[in-house]
Design a protein around this motif. Structure first.
Motif, PDB file in Angstrom:
ATOM      1  N   HIS A 388       0.816  -1.221   0.000  1.00  0.00           N
ATOM      2  CA  HIS A 388       0.000   0.000   0.000  1.00  0.00           C
ATOM      3  C   HIS A 388       0.849   1.269   0.000  1.00  0.00           C
ATOM      4  N   GLN A 389       2.157   1.133  -0.339  1.00  0.00           N
ATOM      5  CA  GLN A 389       3.063   2.276  -0.439  1.00  0.00           C
ATOM      6  C   GLN A 389       2.942   3.189   0.784  1.00  0.00           C
ATOM      7  N   SER A 390       3.027   2.543   1.952  1.00  0.00           N
ATOM      8  CA  SER A 390       2.893   3.265   3.216  1.00  0.00           C
ATOM      9  C   SER A 390       4.189   3.156   4.017  1.00  0.00           C
ATOM     10  N   ARG A 391       4.363   4.088   4.957  1.00  0.00           N
ATOM     11  CA  ARG A 391       5.494   4.048   5.880  1.00  0.00           C
ATOM     12  C   ARG A 391       4.996   4.316   7.286  1.00  0.00           C
ATOM     13  N   ILE A 392       5.675   3.696   8.261  1.00  0.00           N
ATOM     14  CA  ILE A 392       5.300   3.892   9.659  1.00  0.00           C
ATOM     15  C   ILE A 392       6.479   4.426  10.453  1.00  0.00           C
ATOM     16  N   ASN A 393       6.154   5.087  11.560  1.00  0.00           N
ATOM     17  CA  ASN A 393       7.174   5.463  12.533  1.00  0.00           C
ATOM     18  C   ASN A 393       7.285   4.410  13.636  1.00  0.00           C
ATOM     19  N   GLU A 394       6.123   3.927  14.108  1.00  0.00           N
ATOM     20  CA  GLU A 394       6.115   2.960  15.214  1.00  0.00           C
ATOM     21  C   GLU A 394       4.732   2.339  15.300  1.00  0.00           C
ATOM     22  N   PHE A 395       4.646   1.166  15.936  1.00  0.00           N
ATOM     23  CA  PHE A 395       3.336   0.552  16.159  1.00  0.00           C
ATOM     24  C   PHE A 395       3.414  -0.447  17.310  1.00  0.00           C
ATOM     25  N   THR A 396       2.257  -0.771  17.867  1.00  0.00           N
ATOM     26  CA  THR A 396       2.130  -1.833  18.860  1.00  0.00           C
ATOM     27  C   THR A 396       0.733  -2.420  18.732  1.00  0.00           C
ATOM     28  N   VAL A 397       0.549  -3.625  19.245  1.00  0.00           N
ATOM     29  CA  VAL A 397      -0.715  -4.348  19.081  1.00  0.00           C
ATOM     30  C   VAL A 397      -1.186  -4.857  20.438  1.00  0.00           C
ATOM     31  N   ALA A 398      -2.499  -4.771  20.668  1.00  0.00           N
ATOM     32  CA  ALA A 398      -3.095  -5.246  21.922  1.00  0.00           C
ATOM     33  C   ALA A 398      -4.457  -5.874  21.621  1.00  0.00           C
ATOM     34  N   PRO A 399      -4.924  -6.774  22.483  1.00  0.00           N
ATOM     35  CA  PRO A 399      -6.250  -7.367  22.263  1.00  0.00           C
ATOM     36  C   PRO A 399      -7.357  -6.451  22.787  1.00  0.00           C
ATOM     37  N   TRP A 412      -4.534  -2.491  16.474  1.00  0.00           N
ATOM     38  CA  TRP A 412      -3.216  -2.041  16.028  1.00  0.00           C
ATOM     39  C   TRP A 412      -3.125  -0.536  16.163  1.00  0.00           C
ATOM     40  N   TRP A 413      -2.201  -0.104  17.031  1.00  0.00           N
ATOM     41  CA  TRP A 413      -1.988   1.319  17.272  1.00  0.00           C
ATOM     42  C   TRP A 413      -0.765   1.744  16.444  1.00  0.00           C
ATOM     43  N   ILE A 414      -1.014   2.568  15.431  1.00  0.00           N
ATOM     44  CA  ILE A 414       0.025   2.866  14.444  1.00  0.00           C
ATOM     45  C   ILE A 414       0.237   4.370  14.309  1.00  0.00           C
ATOM     46  N   GLU A 415       1.504   4.760  14.362  1.00  0.00           N
ATOM     47  CA  GLU A 415       1.889   6.136  14.040  1.00  0.00           C
ATOM     48  C   GLU A 415       2.482   6.113  12.630  1.00  0.00           C
ATOM     49  N   PHE A 416       1.712   6.612  11.671  1.00  0.00           N
ATOM     50  CA  PHE A 416       2.132   6.578  10.276  1.00  0.00           C
ATOM     51  C   PHE A 416       3.045   7.754   9.941  1.00  0.00           C
ATOM     52  N   VAL A 454      -8.476  -4.031  13.913  1.00  0.00           N
ATOM     53  CA  VAL A 454      -8.903  -2.619  13.890  1.00  0.00           C
ATOM     54  C   VAL A 454      -7.660  -1.749  14.060  1.00  0.00           C
ATOM     55  N   ILE A 455      -7.533  -0.748  13.203  1.00  0.00           N
ATOM     56  CA  ILE A 455      -6.383   0.148  13.263  1.00  0.00           C
ATOM     57  C   ILE A 455      -6.760   1.443  13.964  1.00  0.00           C
ATOM     58  N   ARG A 456      -5.922   1.859  14.891  1.00  0.00           N
ATOM     59  CA  ARG A 456      -6.059   3.161  15.548  1.00  0.00           C
ATOM     60  C   ARG A 456      -4.891   4.025  15.079  1.00  0.00           C
ATOM     61  N   SER A 457      -5.185   5.066  14.351  1.00  0.00           N
ATOM     62  CA  SER A 457      -4.150   5.939  13.807  1.00  0.00           C
ATOM     63  C   SER A 457      -3.814   7.030  14.818  1.00  0.00           C
ATOM     64  N   LEU A 458      -2.528   7.182  15.110  1.00  0.00           N
ATOM     65  CA  LEU A 458      -2.070   8.093  16.158  1.00  0.00           C
ATOM     66  C   LEU A 458      -1.467   9.364  15.576  1.00  0.00           C
ATOM     67  N   THR A 459      -1.494  10.414  16.349  1.00  0.00           N
ATOM     68  CA  THR A 459      -0.902  11.689  15.938  1.00  0.00           C
ATOM     69  C   THR A 459       0.622  11.590  15.937  1.00  0.00           C
ATOM     70  N   SER A 493      -4.447   5.904  23.904  1.00  0.00           N
ATOM     71  CA  SER A 493      -5.750   6.389  23.421  1.00  0.00           C
ATOM     72  C   SER A 493      -5.822   7.925  23.450  1.00  0.00           C
ATOM     73  N   LYS A 494      -5.041   8.584  24.297  1.00  0.00           N
ATOM     74  CA  LYS A 494      -5.055  10.050  24.364  1.00  0.00           C
ATOM     75  C   LYS A 494      -4.421  10.687  23.142  1.00  0.00           C
ATOM     76  N   PHE A 495      -3.714   9.850  22.322  1.00  0.00           N
ATOM     77  CA  PHE A 495      -3.016  10.392  21.146  1.00  0.00           C
ATOM     78  C   PHE A 495      -3.726  10.048  19.842  1.00  0.00           C
ATOM     79  N   LEU A 496      -4.963   9.554  19.930  1.00  0.00           N
ATOM     80  CA  LEU A 496      -5.705   9.184  18.719  1.00  0.00           C
ATOM     81  C   LEU A 496      -5.966  10.391  17.817  1.00  0.00           C
ATOM     82  N   LYS A 497      -5.866  10.147  16.512  1.00  0.00           N
ATOM     83  CA  LYS A 497      -6.271  11.179  15.564  1.00  0.00           C
ATOM     84  C   LYS A 497      -7.778  11.340  15.625  1.00  0.00           C
ATOM     85  N   SER A 498      -8.258  12.559  15.473  1.00  0.00           N
ATOM     86  CA  SER A 498      -9.697  12.790  15.496  1.00  0.00           C
ATOM     87  C   SER A 498     -10.331  12.253  14.221  1.00  0.00           C
TER      88      SER A 498
END
Length: 498
Positions: A388-399, A412-416, A454-459, A493-498
């Motif tokens: 998907h021609q994407s890049r990430i800075n960091e990520f972590t996964v939790a149930p 999946w908590w991802i900082e793109f 489920v992906i959670r995109s972070l700021t 969760s406090k860093f979620l993108k709106s």
């Protein structure tokens, strides 16, 4: 070609031949290490408690000595910390490598006069193998940097105590001291953000040829260089040839690194820990790392899926199989006996023995019986980013065990750095990759016990802010790729993108 560069080539060829000797005779090499360890430690308190003088074989050793982690060995370690001699290894340690434990508070890992040289030798040999393979040695004339902890040390009952990376800084050979950056003063700065800014100022005009450190923190350094100069790192450091790393899988970071550098740079993966320097990548076209069989460490292995059984089978080196996850058990010349360091590895080659680090036995998701491990989520992320021609800075996964509605799922908590055009398709690619890699996850998905991820995109800068909030920004600290609980996820969760 300088004299130093010419000498490095000769030394590299000699070192490669020496490594080949023991790598091609692995079982006898390990047997000799075993005999040395038992003989040397038979008169220690631990050796007497476990009847080392009558142990003649690894089989007898396994019967006499139970497998332990730090908490279970702590009673002996505490005696060493209190200043007692001849407890786990003859005499007293040269150093304690102090690390943060999860259940036992601070850990004090002994480094002895026998074990310390093996750390230095393995790091040196990794570079020499690169020179022997490629013929490239000009980089030894340039500047080299290792992003590490402070070299300043305290004392514990007369024994110097500090971070492993800081201790190793005292062993940089004299012929490299003029090449080494950052300066001692900058290296001693404790605050990570202040330290990185100082390193940027100190290195931005230098001829940097080798850069080493944990990928996530080197990325921060590169970003600051680019921001300050307005140029790619590869243009700033025209002779930058080599990135040396350990502690985290580089692959999720590689696209971002190549963007920041502006070109591809060769890399060497290392597998160091306070407990020992276990392996290093010795060939550029092979991601497997050569297991260090002659470095005062005797290895045993337990299959990951059998590890939590009452009496799991322990496998010797000549019994291991390719592509099987094993928990690594070590006995060392620092006095760690049948010690579980918590890492899982896979063998990628048996001639010679080469491994990759697949995760942590305590870092997995099995909230539903799926036992997803670190290498699986990293492979899934790499696949999705490529497709998907994407890049990430960091990520972590939790149930997410108790969602507000619907089936539970992996979150999946991802900082793109570069977000994919279609986040749902990106998530589907990750989910399908996990299905293909993990049969338990596949059964849960097809059996409708789990929904797709489920992906959670972070700021931007979310993970750095989180690490700073828990006092672990920079140095050798790193984000766990995944966990079986929501401790990290709830904080993010406090860093979620709106």
């Amino acid at each position: 070609m300088s004299l130093k560069s010419f000498a490095a080539k000769i030394y590299a060829k000699w070192t490669r031949r020496e490594i080949n000797r023991w790598a091609h005779d692995p079982i006898d090499t390990q047997q000799q290490v075993f005999k040395y360890l038992i003989t040397k430690a038979k008169n220690t308190a631990f050796g007497k408690d476990h009847d080392f003088k009558n142990i003649q074989s690894p089989t007898a050793f396994a019967k006499q000595v139970p497998i332990r982690d730090y908490e279970q060995l702590k009673a002996y370690v505490d005696r060493v910390v209190e200043g007692e001699k001849d407890v786990l290894w003859p005499g007293q340690p040269l150093y304690f490598a102090k690390t943060s434990g999860t259940t036992s508070g601070a850990k004090f890992i002994p480094l002895t006069k026998d074990s310390m040289p093996t750390h230095i030798r393995a790091a040196r040999n990794a570079i020499l193998c690169y020179i022997a393979e490629t013929g490239n040695s000009a980089f030894v004339d340039g500047k080299m940097i290792f992003l590490q902890g402070s070299p300043e040390m305290g004392e514990t009952n007369g024994i110097k105590t500090g971070r492993l990376s800081g201790i190793v800084a005292h062993y940089v050979p004299s012929y490299l001291q003029k090449n080494r950056l950052p300066s001692w003063q900058v290296n001693c700065i404790e605050d990570w953000e202040t330290k990185v800014n100082a390193i940027v100022n100190e290195t931005i005009g230098q001829d940097m040829t080798v850069i080493s450190g944990i990928p996530s923190w080197v990325q921060t350094y590169f970003e600051k260089l680019v921001k300050k100069s307005g140029k790619p790192v590869g243009e700033l450091f025209k002779n930058l040839e080599l990135f040396i790393y350990g502690g985290l899988n580089y692959e999720p970071y590689r696209p971002k690194f190549e963007k920041l550098i502006g070109r591809k740079v060769n890399s060497i993966e290392l597998y160091p820990a306070s407990e020992g320097f276990f392996a290093f990548q010795d060939q550029q076209d092979d991601q497997g790392m050569l297991l260090q069989l002659n470095s005062g460490m005797f290895y045993e292995f337990i299959k990951s899926e059998e590890f939590f059984e009452d009496n799991p089978k322990v496998y010797s080196l000549n019994e291991v199989e390719l592509n099987q996850n094993y928990v690594l058990i070590i006995s060392t010349n620092a006095g760690l006996w049948r010690y579980n360091i918590g890492d899982t590895i896979k063998f990628t080659s048996l001639k010679p023995y080469k491994i990759i680090v697949s995760g942590r036995i305590k870092h997995f998701i099995s909230a539903f019986g799926e036992h997803v491990i670190g290498s699986e989520v990293e492979n899934a992320m790499k696949t999705a980013c490529q497709q998907h021609q994407s890049r990430i800075n960091e990520f972590t996964v939790a149930p997410q065990v108790n969602p507000d509605k619907g089936l539970p799922y992996h979150e999946w908590w991802i900082e793109f750095d570069k977000q994919p055009k279609n986040l749902e398709e990106f998530a589907e690619t990750i989910d399908q990759s996990l299905v293909e890699q993990n049969s338990y996850y596949k059964d849960l998905r097809t059996g409708k016990m789990l929904r797709s991820i489920v992906i959670r995109s972070l700021t931007p800068d979310s993970f750095n802010k989180y690490m700073k909030s828990i006092g672990k920004l920079g140095g050798q600290n790193k984000i766990p790729r995944l966990s079986d609980n929501r401790k990290i996820a709830d904080q993010l969760s406090k860093f979620l993108k709106s």
